[in-house]
Design an enzyme around this catalytic site. Structure first.
Site, short mmCIF file in Angstrom:
data_model
loop_
_atom_site.label_atom_id
_atom_site.label_comp_id
_atom_site.label_asym_id
_atom_site.label_seq_id
_atom_site.Cartn_x
_atom_site.Cartn_y
_atom_site.Cartn_z
N GLU A 27 59.49 -63.39 -83.09
CA GLU A 27 60.35 -62.21 -83.54
C GLU A 27 61.34 -62.09 -82.30
O GLU A 27 62.43 -61.69 -82.78
CB GLU A 27 59.41 -61.01 -83.58
N ASN A 85 48.35 -57.76 -80.91
CA ASN A 85 49.66 -57.55 -80.91
C ASN A 85 50.26 -56.42 -81.89
O ASN A 85 50.48 -56.79 -83.18
CB ASN A 85 50.71 -58.69 -81.15
N SER A 122 48.19 -64.05 -89.68
CA SER A 122 47.50 -63.59 -90.81
C SER A 122 45.94 -63.76 -90.46
O SER A 122 45.19 -64.21 -91.40
CB SER A 122 47.78 -64.19 -92.12
N GLY A 179 52.63 -62.25 -90.85
CA GLY A 179 52.59 -61.11 -91.75
C GLY A 179 52.92 -61.63 -93.23
O GLY A 179 53.00 -60.81 -93.99
N HIS A 204 57.71 -64.63 -78.42
CA HIS A 204 57.15 -64.23 -79.62
C HIS A 204 58.50 -64.65 -80.34
O HIS A 204 59.47 -64.67 -80.23
CB HIS A 204 56.55 -62.94 -79.85
N LYS A 258 53.08 -54.99 -81.96
CA LYS A 258 54.52 -55.14 -82.26
C LYS A 258 54.95 -53.69 -82.36
O LYS A 258 54.55 -52.73 -81.24
CB LYS A 258 54.71 -55.63 -83.70
N GLU A 270 51.66 -70.13 -83.14
CA GLU A 270 51.86 -69.15 -84.24
C GLU A 270 52.81 -69.56 -85.20
O GLU A 270 54.01 -69.53 -85.16
CB GLU A 270 52.30 -67.84 -83.90
P1 13P Z 1 49.89 -61.34 -88.20
O1 13P Z 1 48.62 -61.29 -87.86
O2 13P Z 1 50.49 -59.89 -88.82
O3 13P Z 1 50.42 -62.43 -89.27
O4 13P Z 1 50.95 -61.49 -87.05
C1 13P Z 1 50.82 -62.42 -85.92
C2 13P Z 1 51.60 -62.21 -84.96
O5 13P Z 1 52.97 -62.41 -84.93
C3 13P Z 1 50.91 -62.06 -83.73
O6 13P Z 1 51.74 -62.06 -82.72
#
Ligand code: 13P
Length: 248
Positions: free
Chosen positions: A96, A9, A212, A172, A94, A11, A166
């Site tokens: 976010e 992803n 992560s 992150g 997601h 983003k 997640e």
């Molecule tokens: P990270 O791998 O950067 O922690 O992000 C996970 C994520 O949100 C994937 O959709």
């Protein structure tokens, strides 16, 4: 046996030029992967990614979609538009998007249904916040999000939904859930699906872990009983890191 799906992803990262360069590097690196390899990229990169990934084992996905087919929804993109350019996957709900763009369990459910109408494979994200975890509400949150996301789907559609567990506190932050913890939460999600749709369906649903994931922890996560791959954020931005996860 469920096949693993390892999805990146990106983003809000990479323009079409950068996307093309990345794809040229990653394709030979993952060509022998046993898992399904997916890259979920910004809308603006989709068309060029679909074109340049064609003939390889890399599949392309979007990071969001609207539930309506067309209409007065400024700034939105529909499932039929994604389908028309050859996109195969779409991330829905997601954390976010839930956090910054007011996505709810209800809109997630509408989008999942619209994804199936357009023959897109949804990757539905669920996961608890740190606060919810500390209050002991993880199971309650993730089973509720799962139940509501899948509401009204046929058994066949449920089997074809990918769930990404997640935990928000692991996204992150460099903090990965332990493989045991992640596997347990994923089992709880599978048990919930089993309660509603039966064991055969539940056994077929691919449930990924996200948060992560790195080349150094991929193997430990992927050799558990219930983790069927990953949704990878930061580490999917560099071809060598993403390939390291895919070829764990
Ligand atoms: P990270 O791998 O950067 O922690 O992000 C996970 C994520 O949100 C994937 O959709």
């Amino acid at each position: 046996m469920r096949r693993k799906v390892i999805a990146g992803n990106w983003k809000m990262n990479k323009n079409p030029e950068e996307a093309k360069t990345y794809l040229k590097e990653i394709i030979p690196m993952v060509k022998d992967a046993k898992s399904e390899v997916v890259l979920c990229v910004p809308y603006i990169d989709l068309k060029c990614m679909v074109k340049h990934a064609s003939g390889s084992n890399v599949k392309i996905g979007a990071q969001n979609m609207h539930w309506e087919e067309a209409g007065a929804y400024t700034g939105e993109v529909s499932g039929s538009m994604l389908k028309s350019i050859g996109v195969e996957y779409v991330i829905i709900g997601h954390s976010e998007r839930r956090q910054y763009f007011a996505e709810t369990d209800e809109t997630v459910n509408k989008k999942v249904k619209a994804a199936f109408t357009n023959e897109l494979k949804p990757i539905v994200c669920v996961g608890e916040s740190l606060e919810q975890r500390e209050e002991g509400k993880t199971k309650e949150v993730i089973t509720r999000q799962t139940r509501l996301a899948l509401e009204g789907l046929t058994d066949e559609q449920v089997e074809n939904t990918i769930i990404a567990y997640e935990p928000i506190w692991a996204i992150g932050t460099g903090k990965t859930a332990t493989s045991e913890d992640a596997n347990n939460s994923i089992k709880e999600i599978r048990d919930e699906i089993c309660k509603i749709y039966g064991q055969m369906t539940a056994e077929r649903v691919i449930i990924q872990y996200g948060g992560s994931v790195k080349p150094t922890n991929a193997k430990e996560l992927f050799t558990t009983s219930d983790i069927d791959g990953a949704l990878v954020g930061g580490a999917s931005l560099k071809p060598e890191d993403f390939a390291g996860i895919v070829n764990y």
